[in-house]
Scaffold this motif. Structure first.
Motif, PDB file in Angstrom:
ATOM      1  N   LEU A 122       0.856  -1.186   0.000  1.00  0.00           N
ATOM      2  CA  LEU A 122       0.000   0.000   0.000  1.00  0.00           C
ATOM      3  C   LEU A 122       0.892   1.237   0.000  1.00  0.00           C
ATOM      4  CD1 LEU A 122      -2.524  -1.054   2.792  1.00  0.00           C
ATOM      5  CD2 LEU A 122      -3.104  -0.730   0.382  1.00  0.00           C
ATOM      6  N   THR A 123       0.616   2.149  -0.911  1.00  0.00           N
ATOM      7  CA  THR A 123       1.356   3.404  -0.972  1.00  0.00           C
ATOM      8  C   THR A 123       0.372   4.559  -0.898  1.00  0.00           C
ATOM      9  OG1 THR A 123       3.089   2.413  -2.344  1.00  0.00           O
ATOM     10  CG2 THR A 123       2.956   4.822  -2.316  1.00  0.00           C
ATOM     11  N   ILE A 124       0.679   5.520  -0.035  1.00  0.00           N
ATOM     12  CA  ILE A 124      -0.131   6.727   0.101  1.00  0.00           C
ATOM     13  C   ILE A 124       0.700   7.911  -0.368  1.00  0.00           C
ATOM     14  CG2 ILE A 124      -1.393   8.242   1.678  1.00  0.00           C
ATOM     15  CD1 ILE A 124      -2.638   5.461   1.408  1.00  0.00           C
ATOM     16  N   TRP A 125       0.175   8.621  -1.356  1.00  0.00           N
ATOM     17  CA  TRP A 125       0.808   9.855  -1.818  1.00  0.00           C
ATOM     18  C   TRP A 125       0.157  11.030  -1.094  1.00  0.00           C
ATOM     19  CZ3 TRP A 125       4.401  10.516  -6.015  1.00  0.00           C
ATOM     20  CH2 TRP A 125       4.805   9.316  -6.617  1.00  0.00           C
ATOM     21  N   GLY A 126       0.974  11.863  -0.439  1.00  0.00           N
ATOM     22  CA  GLY A 126       0.432  13.033   0.235  1.00  0.00           C
ATOM     23  C   GLY A 126       1.275  13.456   1.411  1.00  0.00           C
ATOM     24  N   ARG A 127       1.327  14.758   1.636  1.00  0.00           N
ATOM     25  CA  ARG A 127       2.102  15.311   2.753  1.00  0.00           C
ATOM     26  C   ARG A 127       1.390  15.063   4.084  1.00  0.00           C
ATOM     27  NH1 ARG A 127      -0.942  19.876   3.256  1.00  0.00           N
ATOM     28  NH2 ARG A 127      -2.046  20.353   1.312  1.00  0.00           N
ATOM     29  N   ALA A 128       2.177  14.909   5.132  1.00  0.00           N
ATOM     30  CA  ALA A 128       1.634  14.514   6.430  1.00  0.00           C
ATOM     31  C   ALA A 128       0.831  15.608   7.123  1.00  0.00           C
ATOM     32  CB  ALA A 128       2.775  14.056   7.348  1.00  0.00           C
ATOM     33  N   ASN A 129       0.965  16.866   6.699  1.00  0.00           N
ATOM     34  CA  ASN A 129       0.216  17.943   7.358  1.00  0.00           C
ATOM     35  C   ASN A 129      -1.122  18.238   6.679  1.00  0.00           C
ATOM     36  OD1 ASN A 129       1.301  19.163   5.084  1.00  0.00           O
ATOM     37  ND2 ASN A 129       1.794  21.085   6.119  1.00  0.00           N
ATOM     38  N   SER A 130      -1.507  17.407   5.747  1.00  0.00           N
ATOM     39  CA  SER A 130      -2.823  17.528   5.112  1.00  0.00           C
ATOM     40  C   SER A 130      -3.855  16.786   5.953  1.00  0.00           C
ATOM     41  CB  SER A 130      -2.794  16.922   3.707  1.00  0.00           C
ATOM     42  OG  SER A 130      -4.094  16.591   3.260  1.00  0.00           O
ATOM     43  N   VAL A 131      -4.969  17.447   6.274  1.00  0.00           N
ATOM     44  CA  VAL A 131      -5.987  16.808   7.102  1.00  0.00           C
ATOM     45  C   VAL A 131      -6.545  15.570   6.418  1.00  0.00           C
ATOM     46  CG1 VAL A 131      -7.902  18.224   6.222  1.00  0.00           C
ATOM     47  CG2 VAL A 131      -8.048  17.236   8.509  1.00  0.00           C
ATOM     48  N   ASN A 132      -6.641  15.588   5.104  1.00  0.00           N
ATOM     49  CA  ASN A 132      -7.193  14.436   4.404  1.00  0.00           C
ATOM     50  C   ASN A 132      -6.216  13.264   4.353  1.00  0.00           C
ATOM     51  OD1 ASN A 132      -9.809  15.476   3.773  1.00  0.00           O
ATOM     52  ND2 ASN A 132      -8.834  16.824   2.286  1.00  0.00           N
ATOM     53  N   VAL A 133      -4.938  13.563   4.311  1.00  0.00           N
ATOM     54  CA  VAL A 133      -3.935  12.508   4.433  1.00  0.00           C
ATOM     55  C   VAL A 133      -3.925  11.970   5.864  1.00  0.00           C
ATOM     56  CG1 VAL A 133      -1.466  11.968   4.296  1.00  0.00           C
ATOM     57  CG2 VAL A 133      -2.536  13.431   2.555  1.00  0.00           C
ATOM     58  N   GLN A 134      -4.035  12.855   6.822  1.00  0.00           N
ATOM     59  CA  GLN A 134      -4.050  12.439   8.227  1.00  0.00           C
ATOM     60  C   GLN A 134      -5.176  11.448   8.519  1.00  0.00           C
ATOM     61  OE1 GLN A 134      -4.284  16.222  10.216  1.00  0.00           O
ATOM     62  NE2 GLN A 134      -2.087  16.627  10.002  1.00  0.00           N
ATOM     63  N   LYS A 135      -6.347  11.703   7.942  1.00  0.00           N
ATOM     64  CA  LYS A 135      -7.470  10.775   8.119  1.00  0.00           C
ATOM     65  C   LYS A 135      -7.093   9.367   7.665  1.00  0.00           C
ATOM     66  CE  LYS A 135     -10.529  13.126   5.720  1.00  0.00           C
ATOM     67  NZ  LYS A 135     -11.807  13.450   5.067  1.00  0.00           N
ATOM     68  N   VAL A 136      -6.482   9.285   6.491  1.00  0.00           N
ATOM     69  CA  VAL A 136      -6.120   7.984   5.932  1.00  0.00           C
ATOM     70  C   VAL A 136      -5.046   7.299   6.766  1.00  0.00           C
ATOM     71  CG1 VAL A 136      -5.065   6.856   3.938  1.00  0.00           C
ATOM     72  CG2 VAL A 136      -6.838   8.582   3.595  1.00  0.00           C
ATOM     73  N   LEU A 137      -4.034   8.049   7.198  1.00  0.00           N
ATOM     74  CA  LEU A 137      -2.968   7.461   8.005  1.00  0.00           C
ATOM     75  C   LEU A 137      -3.508   6.972   9.348  1.00  0.00           C
ATOM     76  CD1 LEU A 137      -0.073  10.003   7.305  1.00  0.00           C
ATOM     77  CD2 LEU A 137      -0.604   7.869   6.117  1.00  0.00           C
ATOM     78  N   TRP A 138      -4.430   7.713   9.928  1.00  0.00           N
ATOM     79  CA  TRP A 138      -5.063   7.300  11.180  1.00  0.00           C
ATOM     80  C   TRP A 138      -5.844   6.008  10.956  1.00  0.00           C
ATOM     81  CZ3 TRP A 138      -8.957  10.956  14.161  1.00  0.00           C
ATOM     82  CH2 TRP A 138      -9.357  10.337  15.358  1.00  0.00           C
ATOM     83  N   CYS A 139      -6.577   5.926   9.863  1.00  0.00           N
ATOM     84  CA  CYS A 139      -7.335   4.724   9.542  1.00  0.00           C
ATOM     85  C   CYS A 139      -6.408   3.523   9.359  1.00  0.00           C
ATOM     86  CB  CYS A 139      -8.157   4.951   8.274  1.00  0.00           C
ATOM     87  SG  CYS A 139      -9.144   3.536   7.750  1.00  0.00           S
ATOM     88  N   LEU A 140      -5.322   3.721   8.651  1.00  0.00           N
ATOM     89  CA  LEU A 140      -4.343   2.641   8.460  1.00  0.00           C
ATOM     90  C   LEU A 140      -3.826   2.131   9.799  1.00  0.00           C
ATOM     91  CD1 LEU A 140      -2.450   4.242   5.467  1.00  0.00           C
ATOM     92  CD2 LEU A 140      -3.390   1.915   5.428  1.00  0.00           C
TER      93      LEU A 140
END
Length: 212
Positions: free
Chosen positions: A6-24
């Protein structure tokens, strides 16, 4: 696709990326994250636009499967890799109840969050229009009052169980209650709930760090 990275493209300070990382994190899934967006660029490059024609983040890549839109990514992760997870219930009515809150974050929360967050966190102090920011904050307060009233009678957004609804709304609530320089009403139930979310490892690692 068992065993596919699984690869996630996106900077860590984006709220929408944060949602996905939290879910993972909630699902205990391994992944690689690649910085993209804002100062990292890449989203306007041809390779990225082939994956995500919106030139936005996050984008998930799993083998030859590509998916964008953070809430859709979270749903997919639960369906594909979270068999039996309680954060995205299988029962149709319970799942629909969670889905409505994911939609609510996009239709109602995000439009009032963005001008406040960007007006302070991503605007240099000398360039801030604090009169306008406060007007925007007053509008946001009315939206967050909905969640505060709801949480006066339940532990989480959908009752006693933590779900994707808490991830989606909680990521924005951290910004609302964490941004400095505005006046906002006391919202004790929202504050209590956010403090409880703060105990979850995914929130602590990805959502709680200083905003930028």
């Amino acid at each position: 696709m068992p065993g596919t990275k699984l690869t996630i493209w996106g900077r860590a300070n984006s709220v929408n990326v944060q949602k996905v990382l939290w879910c993972l994190t909630e699902l205990g899934l391994a992944y690689e994250r690649i910085d993209a967006g804002m100062q990292y660029g890449k989203t306007r490059e041809a390779e990225y636009l082939t994956m995500n024609p919106n030139a936005r983040i996050p984008t998930l890549v799993e083998g030859d499967f590509v998916l964008w839109e953070s809430n859709s990514i979270m749903r997919y992760l639960c369906l594909a890799h979270g068999s039996g997870t309680t954060i995205y219930p299988e029962a149709p009515k319970q799942r629909a109840s969670v889905d409505r809150w994911l939609d609510w974050t996009l239709s109602t929360v995000q439009p009032v969050d963005r001008p406040v967050f960007w007006g302070i966190v991503r605007t240099a102090p000398a360039e801030r229009d604090m009169i306008q920011v406060q007007r925007d904050a007053d509008a946001a307060a009315e939206v967050w009052a909905i969640a505060d009233r709801l949480l006066s009678s339940r532990r989480f957004i959908e009752g006693d169980a933590f779900t994707l609804a808490d991830i989606a709304i909680g990521s924005y609530a951290r910004r609302w209650l964490g941004v400095e320089g505005i006046s906002r009403p006391v919202q004790p139930h929202l504050t209590r709930w956010l403090a409880e979310l703060g105990k979850r490892p995914g929130f602590a690692q990805f959502v709680a760090p200083p905003m930028s």
